[in-house]
Write an enzyme that holds these catalytic residues in place. Structure first.
Site, PDB file in Angstrom:
ATOM      1  N   LYS A 113       8.822  -5.263  -4.340  1.00 37.89           N
ATOM      2  CA  LYS A 113       8.636  -6.773  -4.248  1.00 37.89           C
ATOM      3  C   LYS A 113       9.636  -7.396  -5.099  1.00 37.89           C
ATOM      4  O   LYS A 113      10.755  -7.839  -4.698  1.00 37.89           O
ATOM      5  CB  LYS A 113       7.068  -6.981  -4.711  1.00 37.89           C
ATOM      6  N   PHE A 144      -4.262   0.221  -3.160  1.00 36.38           N
ATOM      7  CA  PHE A 144      -3.419  -0.172  -2.186  1.00 36.38           C
ATOM      8  C   PHE A 144      -1.999   0.154  -2.414  1.00 36.38           C
ATOM      9  O   PHE A 144      -1.399  -0.138  -3.431  1.00 36.38           O
ATOM     10  CB  PHE A 144      -3.567  -1.764  -2.129  1.00 36.38           C
ATOM     11  N   ASP A 155       1.858   2.992  -9.913  1.00 35.19           N
ATOM     12  CA  ASP A 155       2.668   1.751  -8.780  1.00 35.19           C
ATOM     13  C   ASP A 155       2.426   0.501  -9.525  1.00 35.19           C
ATOM     14  O   ASP A 155       1.610   0.008  -9.434  1.00 35.19           O
ATOM     15  CB  ASP A 155       1.668   1.992  -7.757  1.00 35.19           C
TER      16      ASP A 155
HETATM   17  C1  LIG Z   1       0.636  -1.804  -5.400  1.00 36.07           C
HETATM   18  C2  LIG Z   1       1.216  -1.945  -4.263  1.00 36.07           C
HETATM   19  N1  LIG Z   1       1.964  -0.682  -3.799  1.00 36.07           N
HETATM   20  C3  LIG Z   1       2.700  -0.737  -2.577  1.00 36.07           C
HETATM   21  C4  LIG Z   1       2.676  -1.823  -1.926  1.00 36.07           C
HETATM   22  C5  LIG Z   1       3.487  -1.804  -0.181  1.00 36.07           C
HETATM   23  O1  LIG Z   1       4.626  -2.544  -0.537  1.00 36.07           O
HETATM   24  P1  LIG Z   1       5.314  -2.976   0.756  1.00 36.07           P
HETATM   25  O2  LIG Z   1       4.444  -4.082   1.570  1.00 36.07           O
HETATM   26  O3  LIG Z   1       6.642  -3.511   0.297  1.00 36.07           O
HETATM   27  O4  LIG Z   1       5.630  -1.668   1.848  1.00 36.07           O
HETATM   28  C6  LIG Z   1       2.082  -3.067  -2.282  1.00 36.07           C
HETATM   29  C7  LIG Z   1       1.880  -4.341  -1.180  1.00 36.07           C
HETATM   30  O5  LIG Z   1       1.189  -5.160  -1.462  1.00 36.07           O
HETATM   31  C8  LIG Z   1       1.350  -3.104  -3.441  1.00 36.07           C
HETATM   32  O6  LIG Z   1       0.535  -4.161  -3.908  1.00 36.07           O
END
Ligand SMILES: Cc1ncc(COP(=O)(O)O)c(C=O)c1O
Length: 408
Positions: free
Chosen positions: A261, A147, A232
């Site tokens: 976040k 994700f 990530d």
């Molecule tokens: C690992 C990871 N990458 C990217 C994102 C995307 O972040 P955003 O919702 O701020 O676009 C998330 C969101 O849950 C995430 O958990």
């Protein structure tokens, strides 16, 4: 209008949303009106322990005084310049964030998805400019059950049909391999590979923790193959697992780290690509940007977040309280919990499907004053603010035991 909204009940407010809000979420039926630390309060004044913490966007709790103070101070001085001009807050933010992660350069963005999109662009450009991949042929290897966000390019390499169906055509250039499988990764990497992009722990997949040695293996393999390792850490990073970054558990330094976040302190959206100079150095003026990325308010809050992490206190709390969380969950195994995975203050808990779906268990917990979120099927995710107290955590685990004991 505002005063009318203030007097409406939870049920009325939920009903009022229905016709005017896109139905891309299915929230628990709780309407939060105020919050402090690990606690939120609904419009009727009922209190709940927040065991989700905005999917880790609230690692420091709601309205941490150091963060709100930094925001208030900045609100009264300067909030936005765009990158057409310099602002007096950005350099310090970038310097301190780079130092915190052990990398050299920072590309400030806003949301997590933007950081991922930016990393995809940077990795491709690096492949063409530095590695010498023929134009248009760069590939990026990702993991199944990933994700990384919701944009068209990002869902192009998702394996979640709900996230993809109906949104094509998709962006080409991605190869998907099973997570936690070094042999499969090795087989997928070739001379066209710009990068391997993975979550060090897969959050949305249910706090899926790879075997010890996997992250070090990815580092080794990518170095040998001459491609980038992009981690990530948008959900796993910034103290959540008991270390600043989840990759720190294996003493691994990726080429690019993606943060979001918690970087915004639960106040404003702040994300960043942090990378080695050779990598982010491929960007030149005009090639990438964002009106809001690196704005002075975001930089001030982001700097205050980095300052909190520099103390090491939050990482320590997550590691220590992580033991309380793990022990508590262990004691529930066989008593409604069929299995769990945890690292630091982060756990994916598989409840016995006979006792209800993750959603049903979340609703029962909500009625008992604990807020959590289901992920898939009968899995719920626990990610309290790192400021939660040991007794609060124990109480929440007691409540989980109670609602599972009650059955369906
Ligand atoms: C690992 C990871 N990458 C990217 C994102 C995307 O972040 P955003 O919702 O701020 O676009 C998330 C969101 O849950 C995430 O958990």
């Amino acid at each position: 209008m505002t005063s009318a909204a203030r007097t409406r009940s939870s049920a009325e407010l939920i009903g009022a949303e229905e016709p005017v809000l896109a139905h891309n979420y299915h929230p628990l039926p709780v309407v939060v009106a105020r919050a402090r630390g690990a606690w939120v309060e609904d419009v009727e004044g009922r209190r709940y322990l927040d065991m989700l913490a905005g999917y880790s966007a609230l690692n420091f709790g709601h309205r941490h005084p150091a963060l709100t103070e930094a925001a208030h101070r900045q609100l009264d001085r300067l909030t936005l310049t765009s990158r057409a001009f310099h602002n007096d807050r950005l350099a310090e933010f970038a310097e301190r964030l780079a130092a915190l992660t052990g990398l050299d350069m920072v590309l400030p963005m806003n949301t997590g998805a933007e950081a991922v999109e930016s990393a995809v662009k940077v990795a491709r450009k690096w492949a063409y400019d530095v590695k010498g991949v023929p134009a248009g042929e760069a590939t990026i290897v990702v993991a199944s059950d990933n994700f990384h966000g919701r944009t068209t390019t990002i869902v192009s390499f998702s394996t979640d049909e709900t996230a993809r169906a109906g949104f094509g055509p998709f962006t080409p250039g991605f190869r998907i391999v099973p997570y936690n499988d070094l042999a499969a990764l090795e087989a997928a990497v070739d001379e066209t590979t710009a990068a391997v992009l993975i979550e060090p722990i897969q959050g949305e997949a249910g706090v899926n923790i790879p075997d010890d040695g996997y992250l070090a293996g990815v580092r080794e393999l990518t170095r040998r193959a001459g491609c980038l390792f992009v981690a990530d850490e948008i959900q796993s990073g910034l103290g959540r697992t008991g270390r600043t970054l989840a990759v720190d558990h294996e003493s691994v330094v990726p080429d690019m780290v993606l943060l979001g976040k918690a970087l915004g302190g639960g106040i404003v959206p702040v994300s960043a690509v942090v990378a080695r100079r050779e990598v982010l150095g491929v960007l030149h003026p005009g090639e990438h940007g964002s009106t809001f990325g690196g704005n002075p308010l975001a930089a001030a809050v982001g700097t205050a977040v980095v300052e909190l992490l520099e103390t090491g206190e939050f990482q320590r709390r997550a590691a220590e309280l992580g033991v309380v969380l793990r022990d508590g969950l262990e004691s529930l195994v066989g008593r409604g919990v069929v299995g769990f995975r945890s690292r630091g203050l982060w756990a994916g808990v598989d409840v016995d499907p006979a006792l209800g779906t993750g959603r049903e268990v979340s609703e029962r917990l909500m009625r008992e004053g604990v807020l959590v979120k289901d992920t898939h099927g009968s899995t719920i995710r626990l990610a309290p603010p790192l400021t939660v107290r040991g007794e609060e955590l124990q109480d929440a685990l007691g409540t989980l035991g109670k609602v599972l004991g009650q059955g369906g």
